[in-house]
Motif scaffolding. Structure first.
Motif, PDB file in Angstrom:
ATOM      1  N   ILE A 193      69.676   3.702  10.891  1.00  0.00           N
ATOM      2  CA  ILE A 193      69.702   2.282  10.526  1.00  0.00           C
ATOM      3  C   ILE A 193      70.305   1.467  11.658  1.00  0.00           C
ATOM      4  CG2 ILE A 193      70.694   0.603   8.924  1.00  0.00           C
ATOM      5  CD1 ILE A 193      70.602   2.842   6.788  1.00  0.00           C
ATOM      6  N   GLU A 194      71.397   1.963  12.215  1.00  0.00           N
ATOM      7  CA  GLU A 194      72.038   1.271  13.331  1.00  0.00           C
ATOM      8  C   GLU A 194      71.090   1.138  14.525  1.00  0.00           C
ATOM      9  OE1 GLU A 194      76.055   0.411  13.755  1.00  0.00           O
ATOM     10  OE2 GLU A 194      74.768  -0.405  12.201  1.00  0.00           O
ATOM     11  N   GLN A 195      70.350   2.199  14.801  1.00  0.00           N
ATOM     12  CA  GLN A 195      69.403   2.132  15.911  1.00  0.00           C
ATOM     13  C   GLN A 195      68.333   1.080  15.658  1.00  0.00           C
ATOM     14  OE1 GLN A 195      66.099   5.191  17.117  1.00  0.00           O
ATOM     15  NE2 GLN A 195      67.936   5.733  18.287  1.00  0.00           N
ATOM     16  N   ASN A 196      67.809   1.044  14.447  1.00  0.00           N
ATOM     17  CA  ASN A 196      66.782   0.055  14.123  1.00  0.00           C
ATOM     18  C   ASN A 196      67.311  -1.366  14.237  1.00  0.00           C
ATOM     19  OD1 ASN A 196      64.690   1.851  13.659  1.00  0.00           O
ATOM     20  ND2 ASN A 196      65.143   2.068  11.486  1.00  0.00           N
ATOM     21  N   VAL A 197      68.485  -1.614  13.689  1.00  0.00           N
ATOM     22  CA  VAL A 197      69.045  -2.968  13.646  1.00  0.00           C
ATOM     23  C   VAL A 197      69.430  -3.470  15.035  1.00  0.00           C
ATOM     24  CG1 VAL A 197      71.034  -4.312  12.847  1.00  0.00           C
ATOM     25  CG2 VAL A 197      69.787  -2.850  11.248  1.00  0.00           C
ATOM     26  N   LYS A 198      69.941  -2.593  15.870  1.00  0.00           N
ATOM     27  CA  LYS A 198      70.492  -3.033  17.159  1.00  0.00           C
ATOM     28  C   LYS A 198      69.562  -2.806  18.352  1.00  0.00           C
ATOM     29  CE  LYS A 198      75.270  -2.366  15.676  1.00  0.00           C
ATOM     30  NZ  LYS A 198      76.538  -1.621  15.886  1.00  0.00           N
ATOM     31  N   PHE A 199      68.610  -1.892  18.236  1.00  0.00           N
ATOM     32  CA  PHE A 199      67.770  -1.561  19.382  1.00  0.00           C
ATOM     33  C   PHE A 199      66.272  -1.736  19.102  1.00  0.00           C
ATOM     34  CE2 PHE A 199      71.750   0.642  20.045  1.00  0.00           C
ATOM     35  CZ  PHE A 199      71.996   0.484  21.397  1.00  0.00           C
ATOM     36  N   ALA A 200      65.762  -1.054  18.075  1.00  0.00           N
ATOM     37  CA  ALA A 200      64.315  -1.015  17.853  1.00  0.00           C
ATOM     38  C   ALA A 200      63.760  -2.333  17.329  1.00  0.00           C
ATOM     39  CB  ALA A 200      63.978   0.126  16.892  1.00  0.00           C
ATOM     40  N   TYR A 201      64.309  -2.833  16.213  1.00  0.00           N
ATOM     41  CA  TYR A 201      63.735  -4.018  15.582  1.00  0.00           C
ATOM     42  C   TYR A 201      63.864  -5.293  16.428  1.00  0.00           C
ATOM     43  CZ  TYR A 201      63.152  -1.321  11.247  1.00  0.00           C
ATOM     44  OH  TYR A 201      62.775  -0.402  10.302  1.00  0.00           O
ATOM     45  N   PRO A 202      65.000  -5.530  17.112  1.00  0.00           N
ATOM     46  CA  PRO A 202      65.048  -6.725  17.970  1.00  0.00           C
ATOM     47  C   PRO A 202      63.968  -6.705  19.053  1.00  0.00           C
ATOM     48  CG  PRO A 202      67.260  -5.904  17.572  1.00  0.00           C
ATOM     49  CD  PRO A 202      66.327  -4.871  17.019  1.00  0.00           C
ATOM     50  N   ALA A 203      63.685  -5.527  19.616  1.00  0.00           N
ATOM     51  CA  ALA A 203      62.622  -5.429  20.623  1.00  0.00           C
ATOM     52  C   ALA A 203      61.262  -5.688  19.986  1.00  0.00           C
ATOM     53  CB  ALA A 203      62.656  -4.047  21.278  1.00  0.00           C
ATOM     54  N   TRP A 204      61.039  -5.150  18.800  1.00  0.00           N
ATOM     55  CA  TRP A 204      59.788  -5.388  18.063  1.00  0.00           C
ATOM     56  C   TRP A 204      59.593  -6.882  17.845  1.00  0.00           C
ATOM     57  CZ3 TRP A 204      57.232  -1.547  14.421  1.00  0.00           C
ATOM     58  CH2 TRP A 204      56.158  -2.120  13.751  1.00  0.00           C
ATOM     59  N   VAL A 205      60.645  -7.553  17.355  1.00  0.00           N
ATOM     60  CA  VAL A 205      60.565  -8.982  17.039  1.00  0.00           C
ATOM     61  C   VAL A 205      60.231  -9.793  18.287  1.00  0.00           C
ATOM     62  CG1 VAL A 205      61.953 -10.987  16.348  1.00  0.00           C
ATOM     63  CG2 VAL A 205      62.074  -8.861  15.027  1.00  0.00           C
ATOM     64  N   GLU A 206      60.931  -9.524  19.374  1.00  0.00           N
ATOM     65  CA  GLU A 206      60.712 -10.302  20.597  1.00  0.00           C
ATOM     66  C   GLU A 206      59.335 -10.025  21.191  1.00  0.00           C
ATOM     67  OE1 GLU A 206      63.221 -11.669  24.563  1.00  0.00           O
ATOM     68  OE2 GLU A 206      63.718  -9.750  23.585  1.00  0.00           O
ATOM     69  N   GLY A 207      58.931  -8.763  21.179  1.00  0.00           N
ATOM     70  CA  GLY A 207      57.613  -8.413  21.711  1.00  0.00           C
ATOM     71  C   GLY A 207      56.489  -9.009  20.885  1.00  0.00           C
ATOM     72  N   ALA A 208      56.611  -8.946  19.562  1.00  0.00           N
ATOM     73  CA  ALA A 208      55.588  -9.514  18.687  1.00  0.00           C
ATOM     74  C   ALA A 208      55.480 -11.025  18.883  1.00  0.00           C
ATOM     75  CB  ALA A 208      55.907  -9.188  17.231  1.00  0.00           C
ATOM     76  N   LYS A 209      56.619 -11.698  18.966  1.00  0.00           N
ATOM     77  CA  LYS A 209      56.612 -13.159  19.133  1.00  0.00           C
ATOM     78  C   LYS A 209      55.992 -13.557  20.468  1.00  0.00           C
ATOM     79  CE  LYS A 209      57.862 -17.274  17.621  1.00  0.00           C
ATOM     80  NZ  LYS A 209      57.468 -18.169  18.708  1.00  0.00           N
ATOM     81  N   THR A 210      56.218 -12.759  21.492  1.00  0.00           N
ATOM     82  CA  THR A 210      55.614 -13.031  22.802  1.00  0.00           C
ATOM     83  C   THR A 210      54.095 -12.967  22.709  1.00  0.00           C
ATOM     84  OG1 THR A 210      57.550 -12.184  23.983  1.00  0.00           O
ATOM     85  CG2 THR A 210      55.468 -12.215  25.192  1.00  0.00           C
ATOM     86  N   GLY A 211      53.574 -11.945  22.054  1.00  0.00           N
ATOM     87  CA  GLY A 211      52.133 -11.840  21.871  1.00  0.00           C
ATOM     88  C   GLY A 211      51.580 -12.970  21.024  1.00  0.00           C
ATOM     89  N   MET A 212      52.275 -13.309  19.938  1.00  0.00           N
ATOM     90  CA  MET A 212      51.829 -14.388  19.047  1.00  0.00           C
ATOM     91  C   MET A 212      51.743 -15.730  19.776  1.00  0.00           C
ATOM     92  SD  MET A 212      54.191 -13.338  15.812  1.00  0.00           S
ATOM     93  CE  MET A 212      54.188 -15.007  15.134  1.00  0.00           C
ATOM     94  N   ASP A 213      52.742 -16.011  20.591  1.00  0.00           N
ATOM     95  CA  ASP A 213      52.768 -17.293  21.306  1.00  0.00           C
ATOM     96  C   ASP A 213      51.554 -17.443  22.221  1.00  0.00           C
ATOM     97  OD1 ASP A 213      55.113 -17.984  20.062  1.00  0.00           O
ATOM     98  OD2 ASP A 213      56.414 -17.481  21.767  1.00  0.00           O
ATOM     99  N   GLN A 214      51.176 -16.371  22.887  1.00  0.00           N
ATOM    100  CA  GLN A 214      50.021 -16.438  23.780  1.00  0.00           C
ATOM    101  C   GLN A 214      48.718 -16.551  22.987  1.00  0.00           C
ATOM    102  OE1 GLN A 214      50.465 -16.875  27.031  1.00  0.00           O
ATOM    103  NE2 GLN A 214      52.651 -16.760  26.534  1.00  0.00           N
ATOM    104  N   MET A 215      48.622 -15.832  21.870  1.00  0.00           N
ATOM    105  CA  MET A 215      47.427 -15.953  21.030  1.00  0.00           C
ATOM    106  C   MET A 215      47.275 -17.370  20.507  1.00  0.00           C
ATOM    107  SD  MET A 215      47.106 -12.448  18.757  1.00  0.00           S
ATOM    108  CE  MET A 215      48.691 -11.640  18.877  1.00  0.00           C
ATOM    109  N   LYS A 216      48.351 -17.907  19.972  1.00  0.00           N
ATOM    110  CA  LYS A 216      48.284 -19.229  19.328  1.00  0.00           C
ATOM    111  C   LYS A 216      47.903 -20.326  20.321  1.00  0.00           C
ATOM    112  CE  LYS A 216      50.652 -21.834  15.732  1.00  0.00           C
ATOM    113  NZ  LYS A 216      50.170 -23.154  16.132  1.00  0.00           N
ATOM    114  N   LYS A 217      48.355 -20.170  21.558  1.00  0.00           N
ATOM    115  CA  LYS A 217      48.051 -21.161  22.593  1.00  0.00           C
ATOM    116  C   LYS A 217      46.548 -21.376  22.736  1.00  0.00           C
ATOM    117  CE  LYS A 217      48.800 -19.864  26.856  1.00  0.00           C
ATOM    118  NZ  LYS A 217      49.525 -19.451  28.080  1.00  0.00           N
ATOM    119  N   TYR A 218      45.793 -20.284  22.654  1.00  0.00           N
ATOM    120  CA  TYR A 218      44.334 -20.370  22.794  1.00  0.00           C
ATOM    121  C   TYR A 218      43.634 -20.583  21.455  1.00  0.00           C
ATOM    122  CZ  TYR A 218      44.787 -18.951  27.653  1.00  0.00           C
ATOM    123  OH  TYR A 218      45.109 -18.916  28.989  1.00  0.00           O
ATOM    124  N   MET A 219      44.190 -20.033  20.392  1.00  0.00           N
ATOM    125  CA  MET A 219      43.586 -20.207  19.066  1.00  0.00           C
ATOM    126  C   MET A 219      43.579 -21.672  18.638  1.00  0.00           C
ATOM    127  SD  MET A 219      45.292 -16.858  17.225  1.00  0.00           S
ATOM    128  CE  MET A 219      44.667 -17.169  15.567  1.00  0.00           C
TER     129      MET A 219
END
Length: 714
Positions: A281-307
């Protein structure tokens, strides 16, 4: 199986079952849950829920396209699921000129129903316990690799024994981290056609803002139909196929819901991790999930720009964006909920107690080092988990990031073959090219790759990034803009047209040095790489995790008697249950929402909160017909305290008589830790009221012939 049932029954004498917690196997309902369910309002027998020899509720619940759940609601194979579950198929069938995703669609009759390229539903036939058979083939001296090899060989035999010459799909799955095994028999139907969908402004009302939130006002549904050959068997699409006559379909209730009404949900929950250790749980909260969130948002921002600029691009990327956005918000919600609940601390206390038991003289040899081994694994993989999540989001959101390596290596293999073999492989190669470049817009893909590479090299380097990418980053001072622009201009893989041009004038030797292939291949090699140390860590962890779960069950320190979700059919039961009063909800009780509340959110022209003019007119006239609540309002969504997770989207919500009262579509963000630990106070399922579904079809869309096809209970 008798030993398993006896063990579970004995545990029930020790631990009270929480009626609202648990995702239960249907084959154990009679022994483990039926009495509880009857006390809460169930009027069906266990046989009416799950039967091998007679039709039962399980025959009306299907897995929808491998990821969601759906239900059969008519004797002619009519299927009801969520709008977001049908989203990809609806987008595929749409064009900028005829945009069913935006404007909705209702087939005037069966001849007008639309067939997506690839869509299937899976019916559950039966299941059984094969734990004793499989576990008799392994021993504690085996490594995890040896153990898995033996288990997979036995699984292959079991699947072959039960598929009846290919008629059925058979899946053997592990439970309780490999301490039990069950096989599941399914039958797949691949001719599934779109019958109807509300416009996106109804089906996705509230957008990302309201996602995972309550109060909610979303018409999240779509409708399809299953077709079969004239004998009722699965068949590829044909104009000669006929609507499936199902073994069972669900009657639809107009009686509505009230606080404490019994509610039962059947579906295919995707994944829970309620045995995950504290350090996980600690690994997910402090390492895995924050990276997932930031990476996903980066992809979304680029998609939305063109969509936002192009209707065709918006359709191409609609499903990918929606899926990315859903998990982006989910993972942030998980971080917040797990932190607020102190879940890791709770798990640590349990593991400390377990460790004392594990190190008693008669337990120490088997269990003594389990917790230490697990904690060591997570400590040594924290940085890797962060790295892998940044890289995974790069590969998921960018086709240049992942697909180029797959296509490039396929081409290399193709040109190594002789002419006869190439002729055999060419159709598969063409299909791969079509897959890669369908729903593909090069400027968008280029910008996603730039943004994701820049993020990856800046945030994942502490673990060690892909070597070629690291070198290119150093040469370009951490900014891949110029390199990627130049790479796309020169690459064989820049577009479908450039790949086809290469096929017409092939120079296989150029693939290895192609600039996009070099990056993509390097990234794929990195995500797949596994050091000898990592192999040992994973082996020891897998063994210890399995043994820990065995020990927690043996010591009775963990009261969970249902297995984690893993996309197999489950039943959960509970009640209609309000959350504390909320001034944002106009409803008298905070367990439902109304059309009045939805219209209060309306913002003309807003991408998330716009509403169709016709809906506003019908609401103003209070033209709700037979679908209004007895108090006069038009219901939209309601809450229950059922235990669900992703994959339950589209699941039927049933009353005590087995009648359809709603469609599950979401959870509440306050209880987002539910995949790890169930919160009996906060956890809720957000459901679409079936009366709103029928109102949209009948009154709004004028497709009463679809309602007439159902069995309506007033």
């Amino acid at each position: 199986m008798k030993k398993v049932v006896l063990f579970l029954a004995m545990c029930l004498l020790t631990f009270p079952v929480k009626a609202d917690e648990g995702m239960w196997f249907l084959m154990f309902i009679e022994r483990l849950n039926h009495r509880d369910m009857e006390k809460m309002g169930l009027q069906l027998t266990a046989e009416e829920i799950y039967s091998i020899n007679n039709h039962s509720l399980k025959d009306a619940v299907v897995q929808f396209n491998g990821g969601c759940t759906a239900e059969i609601v008519s004797k002619e194979g009519l299927v009801l699921t969520n709008h977001h579950c049908g989203y990809n198929a609806i987008a595929e069938l749409s064009t900028a000129e005829q945009n069913y995703l935006k404007d909705g669609f209702w087939a005037k009759d069966k001849t007008a129903e639309l067939k997506p390229k690839s869509l299937y539903v899976r019916f559950f036939v039966r299941m059984d316990d094969v734990s004793k058979r499989i576990l008799s083939k392994v021993n504690d001296k085996m490594t995890e690799e040896e153990r898995n090899k033996v288990i997979q060989q036995e699984i292959a035999l079991i699947e072959k024994e039960n598929n009846e010459g290919g008629k059925y799909t058979v899946s053997v799955r592990p439970f309780f981290q490999g301490n039990e095994y069950y096989y599941f028999v399914y039958q797949d139907y691949k001719d599934v056609r779109l019958v109807g969908t509300p416009p996106e402004s109804v089906g996705k009302f509230g957008g990302d803002t309201d996602n995972w939130e309550w109060p909610r006002h979303t018409g999240d549904f779509s409708m399809f139909r299953v077709y079969a050959d004239k004998d009722g068997n699965p068949a590829d699409y044909s104009k000669e196929n006929v609507p499936l006559q199902p073994k069972h379909y669900l009657p639809v209730s107009l009686q509505g819901v009230k606080e404490n009404d019994f509610a039962m949900i059947l579906g295919y929950p995707g994944r829970t991790n309620r045995w995950v250790p504290a350090s996980g749980i600690e690994q997910n909260v402090k390492f895995a999930y924050p990276a997932w969130v930031e990476g996903a948002k980066t992809g979304m921002d680029q998609m939305k720009k063109y969509m936002d600029k192009d209707a065709t691009v918006k359709l191409q990327y609609a499903s990918k964006y929606a899926s990315t956005a859903n998990y982006w918000k989910n993972r942030q919600g998980m971080i917040d909920a797990l932190t607020k609940a102190g879940t890791a601390k709770t798990k640590t206390a349990q593991e400390t107690k377990f460790n004392v038991w594990a190190n008693k003289a008669n337990n120490k040899q088997k269990y003594g080092n389990v917790i230490a081994t697990i904690n060591n694994y997570y400590a040594k993989t924290d940085l890797k988990s962060r790295h892998d999540n940044y890289l995974t989001q790069l590969l998921r959101t960018s086709k240049y990031g992942a697909s180029v390596a797959t296509l490039g290596n396929s081409l290399v293999g193709y040109y190594k073959e002789n002419e006869a073999k190439r002729t055999e492989l060419l159709p598969k190669l063409n299909a791969l090219i079509e897959t890669v470049y369908t729903d593909f817009y090069a400027p968008l893909e280029k910008d996603i790759l730039v943004a994701q590479l820049n993020l990856y090299v800046s945030k994942a380097s502490e673990y060690g990034i892909a070597p070629v990418v690291a070198q290119l980053s150093a040469e370009n001072k951490g900014d891949f803009t110029g390199y990627v622009n130049d790479a796309v201009a020169k690459s064989i893989f820049a577009s479908k047209e450039s790949v086809l041009a290469f096929l017409n004038n092939p120079k296989p030797e150029n693939i290895a040095t192609d600039p996009l292939f070099v990056i993509s291949n390097d990234l794929m090699a990195k995500i797949r790489a596994k050091s000898e140390e990592q192999t040992v860590l994973e082996n020891d962890f897998a063994t210890s995790y399995r043994v820990m779960v065995e020990g927690l069950r043996e010591s009775k320190m963990n009261a969970i008697q249902y297995p984690d979700a893993n996309s197999t059919l489950r039943l959960s039961y509970g009640k209609v249950r309000a959350l504390p009063a909320d001034k944002r909800n106009d409803a008298k009780t905070n367990n439902y929402t109304t059309m009045t509340g939805m219209v209060n959110k309306y913002k003309a022209g807003d991408s998330e909160f716009d509403l169709p003019a016709r809906l506003l007119e019908l609401n103003k006239a209070k033209d709700f017909g037979q679908y209004a609540d007895k108090e006069g309002y038009m219901p939209v969504n309601f809450l229950t305290d059922n235990d669900i997770t992703g994959g339950n989207s589209g699941s039927p919500v049933l009353n005590g008589k087995g009648e359809l009262i709603g469609v599950a579509f979401d959870g509440n963000i306050e209880a987002m830790a539910g995949d790890v630990i169930f919160d009996k106070k906060l956890q809720r399922t957000i459901n679409l009221d079936i009366r709103y579904v029928l109102w949209i079809i009948d009154k709004y869309a004028g497709a009463k012939h679809i309602v007439d096809e159902m069995t309506i209970v007033k």
